[in-house]
Design an enzyme around this catalytic site. Structure first.
Site, PDB file in Angstrom:
ATOM      1  N   ASP A  98       2.036 -28.174 -13.681  1.00  0.00           N
ATOM      2  CA  ASP A  98       3.360 -27.967 -13.114  1.00  0.00           C
ATOM      3  C   ASP A  98       4.085 -29.297 -12.913  1.00  0.00           C
ATOM      4  O   ASP A  98       3.524 -30.260 -12.396  1.00  0.00           O
ATOM      5  CB  ASP A  98       3.223 -27.247 -11.770  1.00  0.00           C
ATOM      6  CG  ASP A  98       4.545 -27.051 -11.076  1.00  0.00           C
ATOM      7  OD1 ASP A  98       5.382 -26.312 -11.611  1.00  0.00           O
ATOM      8  OD2 ASP A  98       4.738 -27.643  -9.998  1.00  0.00           O
ATOM      9  N   GLU A 149       4.587 -29.168 -18.047  1.00  0.00           N
ATOM     10  CA  GLU A 149       5.874 -28.552 -17.717  1.00  0.00           C
ATOM     11  C   GLU A 149       6.777 -29.630 -17.129  1.00  0.00           C
ATOM     12  O   GLU A 149       6.457 -30.226 -16.103  1.00  0.00           O
ATOM     13  CB  GLU A 149       5.697 -27.416 -16.715  1.00  0.00           C
ATOM     14  CG  GLU A 149       6.993 -26.650 -16.444  1.00  0.00           C
ATOM     15  CD  GLU A 149       7.636 -26.964 -15.115  1.00  0.00           C
ATOM     16  OE1 GLU A 149       8.854 -26.745 -14.974  1.00  0.00           O
ATOM     17  OE2 GLU A 149       6.928 -27.436 -14.196  1.00  0.00           O
TER      18      GLU A 149
END
Length: 609
Positions: A263, A300
């Site tokens: 993330d 990401e």
């Protein structure tokens, strides 16, 4: 690279002896307190680099424990494998044995992935790993080859997206046990489905975060929007880096997870000579060599910087793939007409064409939204290193009402969006329910217990939405109804014909050689924008397809330079469309009509590669 990686947490042997290890370099004493006999403490021995260790006999699975720091603070284990009473309760010892039956599974490559992103708590009525297992046959029939599971680290309360986790080694206790997760991975592998796990190494949640009591896990050196920055490059950072790498290897090795989606890596700040992402990649490559199984790292981030997926020998971090938000932004702005917030940088069909060609839209141009020149062209990378999507948890859940694109578009436009994604050269990701047009929202939900935290959370959401000019009250993420209405309805005929269309396109993508070429220099050619029509060619292995996408609300006339045979039209009646207007055979310079919001694919009959 760190010379030695230290084991952390509670490791139980078959003979009932458990080794407890914890990193607490600033403490003068650390001991283990077993809840079964809290009056007895087990003093730990301080070893090099600030690690404390002790072996305790007669420990059984499920036995609860805490660490006592400096004879005062009682705290759960930072590397706890199980928090049966939640983030504020004791940790528990876990039996790691499992009877795997997936020895033949070697993993799959990114080029073979059709990814399906899901949230464990809202994907099924059960809201747990067993619920996911019950849908694996369905996902296999759709053509899915990889599931991506939103974070499962223990978070406060019953429901959360997962990005407020505070025990990265512990599985959310409402989702199931470690054995349940292993069973899910095992069953997925038997169906040819890889498992991707979303992990969060850029911050920790605000509630139940006791890490600072043990060591300098965080730093004020960098400013982070959603909490303190993780300490990857200041004093005592070696223990933090060890913590993260041990966690990543736990999922990839012990749990047989195939890939990690990391993330917001742009919020991982590290000025070290060896960036933590490069160090992690090195360790994952060593794990691949040892296990002889493919392990993939997906970043990401939205900085349009190919460094993360560039090989180490070329100055990159060597990660395998990254999410490409700008394909989504360009497609969403064109097909919905929205141009507020970050969509103000998009809206033209030429920008979607650019994303098809270069993955990023902004590769150095001036960005109106960012108010600066932005991005860099991803040279020397492959298309299958870029993961694209029509929807995902962020792009749906971070809308004011969590409304899905199925509530904004007609059935024909939904099929057009699916075609734009699945015929693109990127690795496609579907968001749960997208394939049948799920209408239930996916909203932001939490179940914190700190009143001040809840107040700040709601106010933060209100400020976040200001740039989009959306009308209405910001839903309270603490409201139980917000969570419940975010669960899938499983009305598979919500949009008639849509599931069959997705199923057909996925199968088509897998079998056509032109859609299996991911080289940047020749996979996508002759992109042209005419009025509301975007058409381009896909080339690969002597197979040439011409894709025509009509983003207009009216029929459009099209001419192609090559003779072609029609393969399919998204407006065909077999997918509940109005019926195709395109002829079965198209001659050079012959005009034909396309329906509004439709996708037509042709096979070229006289072209050379």
């Amino acid at each position: 690279m760190i010379n030695t990686y230290y084991p952390i947490g509670a490791s139980l042997d078959k003979n009932g002896q458990c080794t407890f290890s914890v990193w607490a370099p600033m403490c003068s004493s650390v001991s283990v307190v077993l809840d079964a006999s809290p009056e007895v403490t087990w003093p730990m021995e301080k070893r090099e680099a600030g690690y404390w260790c002790v072996k305790v006999d007669h420990v059984t699975p499920g036995m609860q424990y805490r660490y006592k720091l400096d004879n005062e603070l009682l705290r759960p284990d930072p590397a706890s494998r199980w928090q049966p009473e939640g983030v504020h309760g004791p940790s528990a010892v876990v039996d790691t044995n499992f009877s795997w039956t997936d020895s033949a599974w070697q993993g799959i490559e990114l080029a073979d992935m059709i990814i399906y992103e899901l949230h464990t708590g809202t994907f099924t009525p059960e809201g747990n790993f067993q619920g996911i297992i019950s849908k694996l046959d369905y996902l296999q029939s759709l053509g899915i080859t990889a599931i991506e599971i939103l974070p499962i680290a223990q978070f406060p309360g019953h429901h959360n997206w997962g990005y407020d986790g505070v025990y990265p080694f512990a599985i959310q206790n409402t989702y199931g046990t470690a054995e349940d997760l292993k069973r899910l991975v095992n069953e997925a592998h038997h169906r040819g489905i890889a498992v991707i796990l979303d992990v969060v190494y850029n911050h920790a949640g605000p509630e139940g975060n006791y890490l600072p009591d043990f060591a300098p896990y965080f730093t004020d050196k960098y400013k982070l929007y959603w909490g303190q920055s993780v300490n990857f490059d200041s004093a005592w950072c070696d223990g933090v880096r060890n913590y993260v790498i041990q966690n990543a290897l736990l999922w990839l090795d012990e749990f047989h997870i195939d890939a990690l989606r990391l993330d917001a890596v742009h919020a991982i700040f590290d000025s070290s000579a060896l960036h933590i992402m490069e160090e992690l990649t090195q360790q994952v490559r060593l794990l691949e060599q040892r296990t002889k199984k493919r392990k993939i790292l997906i970043a990401e981030f939205d900085l349009n910087n190919p460094r993360y997926i560039t090989p180490v020998e070329q100055g990159g971090f060597g990660m395998d793939a990254q999410w490409v938000d700008e394909f989504h932004h360009a497609l969403h702005a064109v097909i919905t007409g929205e141009q507020s917030g970050y969509y103000e940088d998009f809206g033209g069909l030429d920008l979607l064409a650019r994303s098809l060609q270069t993955s990023y839209v902004y590769t150095g141009q001036y960005s109106k939204h960012r108010k600066r020149h932005f991005g860099k062209e991803p040279l020397n990378t492959l298309y299958n290193q870029c993961i694209a999507f029509v929807q995902n948890h962020d792009q749906v859940g971070n809308r004011l009402l969590g409304d899905r694109i199925s509530t904004l578009l007609s059935p024909e436009a939904l099929k057009l969006a699916a075609a734009a994604l699945l015929l693109s050269p990127h690795v496609p990701l579907l968001f749960m329910g997208e394939e049948y047009g799920e209408k239930n929202p996916f909203q932001f939900f939490t179940s914190h217990s700190d009143p001040e935290l809840i107040k700040n959370l709601v106010e933060g959401r209100r400020k976040e939405f200001a740039a989009f000019n959306w009308e209405g009250e910001v839903p309270n993420p603490q409201d139980e109804a917000v969570f419940n209405q975010s669960k899938l309805s499983w009305k598979l005929n919500e949009v008639p014909g849509l599931f069959d269309f997705y199923q057909h396109l996925i199968a088509f993508r897998k079998k056509r050689p032109a859609l299996r070429n991911f080289r940047r220099n020749d996979a996508v050619r002759n992109i042209t924008v005419q009025n509301n029509i975007l058409h381009f060619e896909r080339h690969g292995h002597y197979d040439v397809l011409t894709v025509c996408l009509n983003f207009g609300a009216a029929p459009q006339s099209v001419q192609l330079e090559q003779s072609c045979l029609k393969i399919f039209d998204s407006s065909d009646k077999k997918w509940e469309g109005p019926g195709s207007q395109a002829p079965e055979v198209v001659q050079p310079a012959q005009s034909f009509s396309m329906n509004p919001y439709s996708a037509v694919v042709f096979e070229q009959t006289n072209s050379n590669q």
